[in-house]
Design an enzyme around this catalytic site. Structure first.
Site, PDB file in Angstrom:
ATOM      1  N   GLN A 225      -3.406   4.681   3.871  1.00 15.34           N
ATOM      2  CA  GLN A 225      -4.113   3.673   3.094  1.00 15.34           C
ATOM      3  C   GLN A 225      -4.132   2.331   3.817  1.00 15.34           C
ATOM      4  O   GLN A 225      -5.124   1.601   3.767  1.00 15.34           O
ATOM      5  CB  GLN A 225      -3.459   3.519   1.720  1.00 15.34           C
ATOM      6  CG  GLN A 225      -3.621   4.732   0.820  1.00 15.34           C
ATOM      7  CD  GLN A 225      -2.984   4.507  -0.542  1.00 15.34           C
ATOM      8  OE1 GLN A 225      -2.448   3.445  -0.818  1.00 15.34           O
ATOM      9  NE2 GLN A 225      -3.041   5.532  -1.386  1.00 15.34           N
TER      10      GLN A 225
ATOM     11  N   GLN B 262       0.863  -1.178   0.000  1.00 15.58           N
ATOM     12  CA  GLN B 262       0.000   0.000   0.000  1.00 15.58           C
ATOM     13  C   GLN B 262       0.903   1.231   0.000  1.00 15.58           C
ATOM     14  O   GLN B 262       1.988   1.224   0.592  1.00 15.58           O
ATOM     15  CB  GLN B 262      -0.921   0.030   1.228  1.00 15.58           C
ATOM     16  CG  GLN B 262      -2.004  -1.041   1.206  1.00 15.58           C
ATOM     17  CD  GLN B 262      -3.167  -0.657   0.319  1.00 15.58           C
ATOM     18  OE1 GLN B 262      -3.003  -0.559  -0.895  1.00 15.58           O
ATOM     19  NE2 GLN B 262      -4.340  -0.457   0.905  1.00 15.58           N
ATOM     20  N   SER B 263       0.463   2.316  -0.627  1.00 19.36           N
ATOM     21  CA  SER B 263       1.349   3.456  -0.868  1.00 19.36           C
ATOM     22  C   SER B 263       1.632   4.277   0.374  1.00 19.36           C
ATOM     23  O   SER B 263       2.660   4.944   0.451  1.00 19.36           O
ATOM     24  CB  SER B 263       0.765   4.362  -1.957  1.00 19.36           C
ATOM     25  OG  SER B 263       0.663   3.653  -3.172  1.00 19.36           O
ATOM     26  N   SER B 264       0.770   4.283   1.356  1.00 22.98           N
ATOM     27  CA  SER B 264       0.971   5.134   2.526  1.00 22.98           C
ATOM     28  C   SER B 264       0.390   4.447   3.748  1.00 22.98           C
ATOM     29  O   SER B 264      -0.420   3.507   3.645  1.00 22.98           O
ATOM     30  CB  SER B 264       0.322   6.511   2.327  1.00 22.98           C
ATOM     31  OG  SER B 264      -1.079   6.381   2.196  1.00 22.98           O
TER      32      SER B 264
END
Length: 737
Positions: free
Chosen positions: A28, A23-25
């Site tokens: 998220q 997941q990007s962050s």
């Protein structure tokens, strides 16, 4: 599924199935739980494709990390290494963007998978990178994933920049400012203590001109400073730091400006080959958004720019440039003086009890084998000449500036009154408009009537304030100068000399006055003519030159007496400068200036009169020459015993002049005199006097002349002098002296 079964071979099923989750962050990971669960569910798909549960490996180390780069993605690096070793049969991801968001990383992974016969699977199917059609499709998906990231970022950045261009983008504000309710509204902090602390920083800086001195003032007064790390946090009062004070002075938001894009991120390769990111501060001309007078500030924009100039002038200058913060020393040209020989910035020094200022250049040249400054001069005459030149240049301007200031003050006040009259007229219109709206409403509609009545009262209050302010400013209007007042004002300009030399004017204030008009002062010294040439460069480029007479050197009649010089010549053959200084001081001798000697004075005296320094001889005589204390340690006896033996003449010692220390040459003959036990034939002094029939003094004299042999027993109960008495020896009185 049939297509997937056709591509999956037995060799693939014998290797590991890797499920890559990302997941990007962190946000998220916390909020988009459905996407995370779908990615973990890929492990079940690996089982349905034919892999055993023990063969499925879940790589979720990169949760919360962006896929825009492979940097810091340990899970992706470990998975790539396993693919390169041929341990992976298939890589499963929810979509291509989970694996990589840039084509460089994506195609590198495709190349490795093609070489090691590794499959790639996503929600749409299973692909073999070794097949052309599958590789083409995977390449298109990687390109679309990279383009998607670019489009999303461009949309977000475009929205942010568009909102920032209007001054409505809400970002972190420094301590002392808060966001209002309207879009882009910025207000002063409601806490008066916070506002007072921030205003004190700017007020003290206008007085001191240095961020460090403002910080020291806060510390000396034991004042606290507000700190707020986030807009939702409470204000904390802490001891002020220099960084906090400097940040307040350097932040343009305190000047009522809205700024965006003051820095940018840059990527670079470190010495180890890794990709790093750093933040670079941009100059004001490259800021993306700068909206002046956006909100109420603690200072205006002109004051902010003037403060930045003063802060920049306080920075330590680079080589060959003038500048730097004003210090407490009495040297007026500190930071302004430049060497006329090499162009370096002159440094200041202070000498004597009165701390007389002086200037010297850091550049050294070799003269007669010694390093000598290319410029070293006292500062009294230099500072005096620079100050007189400054006052002569300022005096005509000061005479006219006083009158011109009064005229400009009157003109500026008239222009300000025009603006205030317009403000009163505008406030009167708003009050009348609110009144008309109130009378136009239905009286029965009390909800609307009460709101309009409140607005009418507010506008009337604003009109009253504007009228009072206009009346106050009209009363403060400066009147036109009469002829007598103009002449009196011109006469005040002649008091510049008295003001400059006033005892209550601090040296720092004089330095600030000089720096207000002078950029640098080039100093060139001509020692042969006892002159210094000054070249003053004013702000604007104009040059002024002047010559300064330097004091003559000391008269040649002051010199060291001949007896002391003769003694130094004699002692320099045997002793170093420090020992010679001790001998001269022990004899009560003084230098030509009436000072006690030290190593430097003796060295200067030798070099002036060309007296060679002490050097050990090339061929050393027999035996080592030691001091009494050193010889006592070698011979195993007390220094007092050696002193007594030297004074009595039993041991030879070197004593060039009174006041010098004794030196003893350690030879084999001297070592044989000192024994641990009494040799055969040696008796004590009392026995020797009885056998020889003479007194003790006579025995000692015969030992000095070498007629009797003597040793010193240094250990045991029988320590002391022992005399060798030979029975065949004739009577003492029959021997001639």
């Amino acid at each position: 599924m049939s297509d997937a079964s056709h591509k999956i071979a037995v060799s693939h099923l014998q290797r590991t199935a890797v499920v890559y989750i990302r997941q990007s962050s962190a946000s998220q990971v916390e909020h988009n739980r459905e996407s995370t669960q779908r990615q973990y569910a890929l492990a079940q798909r690996a089982l349905s494709l034919g892999w055993h549960e023990q063969q499925v490996s879940v790589v979720d180390e990169d949760l919360g990390l962006s896929g825009a780069s492979v940097a810091n993605r340990g899970g992706f690096a470990r998975m790539t290494a396993e693919v390169a070793l041929g341990h992976v049969g298939i890589i499963l991801g929810l979509e291509v963007s989970r694996l990589a968001r840039n084509n460089s990383d994506w195609y590198r992974l495709l190349d490795l998978c093609s070489m090691t016969d590794t499959l790639i699977g996503d929600a749409d199917g299973v692909y073999n990178p070794a097949l052309f059609n599958d590789r083409l499709l995977l390449g298109l998906k990687g390109t679309m994933s990279e383009a998607e990231l670019h489009i999303l970022r461009a949309r977000l950045d475009g929205g942010i920049r568009n909102k920032a261009a209007r001054g409505e983008l809400r970002r972190g504000l420094p301590t002392g400012l808060v966001w209002g309710e309207a879009d882009g509204e910025v207000r002063l902090h409601p806490d008066e203590a916070v506002v007072g602390a921030i205003r004190a920083v700017f007020a003290r800086f206008s007085e001191f001109g240095s961020a460090r001195r403002v910080w020291l003032w806060f510390r000396s007064e034991d004042l606290s400073f507000p700190l707020q790390m986030h807009h939702s946090d409470q204000i904390r009062w802490i001891a002020p730091t220099y960084h906090a004070i400097h940040s307040v002075l350097a932040n343009p938001v305190y000047a009522g400006a809205y700024c965006y894009g003051r820095s940018r991120q840059e990527r670079y390769i470190d010495p180890q080959g890794g990709l790093k990111t750093r933040v670079r501060r941009l100059p004001q001309s490259q800021w993306a958004v700068l909206i002046k007078d956006h909100h109420e500030g603690y200072i205006d924009w002109a004051t902010y720019e003037a403060n930045q100039v003063r802060l920049g002038g306080n920075i330590k200058p680079t080589p060959h440039h003038a500048g730097g913060a004003v210090r407490e020393g009495t040297a007026l040209l500190q930071g302004l003086a430049i060497c006329g020989h090499c162009g370096r910035r002159l440094r200041t020094h202070y000498r004597g009890m009165n701390e007389t200022p002086g200037y010297h250049c850091a550049n050294k040249g070799v003269v007669n084998g010694r390093g000598v400054y290319c410029l070293n001069v006292g500062g009294l005459q230099i500072d005096g000449a620079a100050a007189e030149t400054f006052l002569r240049a300022v005096e005509p301007a000061g005479l006219q500036a006083a009158v011109r200031a009064a005229e400009l003050l009157e003109a500026d006040h008239d222009a300000a009154l025009v603006q205030w009259r317009l403000a009163v007229e505008r406030a009167r219109y708003e009050a009348q408009r609110a009144e008309r709206r109130y009378h136009a409403v239905d009286p029965e509609n009390r909800l609307v009537a009460r709101g309009l009545e409140a607005q009418w009262e507010k506008r009337l209050h604003e009109l009253e304030q504007a009228q009072h302010e206009l009346e106050r400013r009209e009363q403060l209007r400066p009147r036109t100068l009469s002829v007598q007042e103009r002449q009196s004002l011109l006469a005040l300009g002649k008091d510049l000399q008295l003001l400059w030399y006033a005892p209550n004017l601090a040296v720092r204030d004089r330095k600030q006055l000089l720096r207000a008009l002078l950029e640098e002062v080039t100093v060139t010294v001509h020692r042969e003519q006892y002159q210094a040439h000054l070249k003053l460069r004013w702000r604007g480029g104009k040059l002024t030159e002047c010559d300064v007479e330097l004091p003559r050197s000391r008269p040649a009649t002051i010199r060291t007496d001949e007896e002391t010089l003769a003694l130094v010549r004699r002692l320099a053959q045997h002793y170093p400068d420090a020992t010679i200084a001790g001998i001269l001081n022990a004899q009560g001798r003084l230098s030509a200036q009436g000072m006690r000697f030290n190593q430097n004075l003796v060295g200067n005296l030798r070099r002036h009169w060309k007296i060679p320094c002490f050097e050990p001889p090339a061929e050393q005589p027999d035996g080592e020459l030691l001091s009494v204390r050193q010889a006592a340690r070698v011979l195993g006896t007390a220094p007092s015993t050696l002193h007594r033996w030297v004074n009595d003449g039993f041991i030879a010692g070197e004593h060039p002049t009174p006041g010098t220390p004794w030196r003893i040459r350690i030879t084999e003959a001297l070592r044989r005199i000192f024994v641990d036990s009494t040799p055969d034939g040696y008796v004590a002094m009392q026995v020797a006097t009885q056998r020889l029939g003479v007194s003790r003094q006579t025995v000692l004299q015969r030992v000095k002349r070498g007629e009797l042999d003597a040793v010193l027993v240094r250990r045991g109960r029988c320590k002391g002098l022992r005399i060798k008495v030979v029975s065949e020896q004739p009577d003492f009185f029959e021997r001639t002296s």
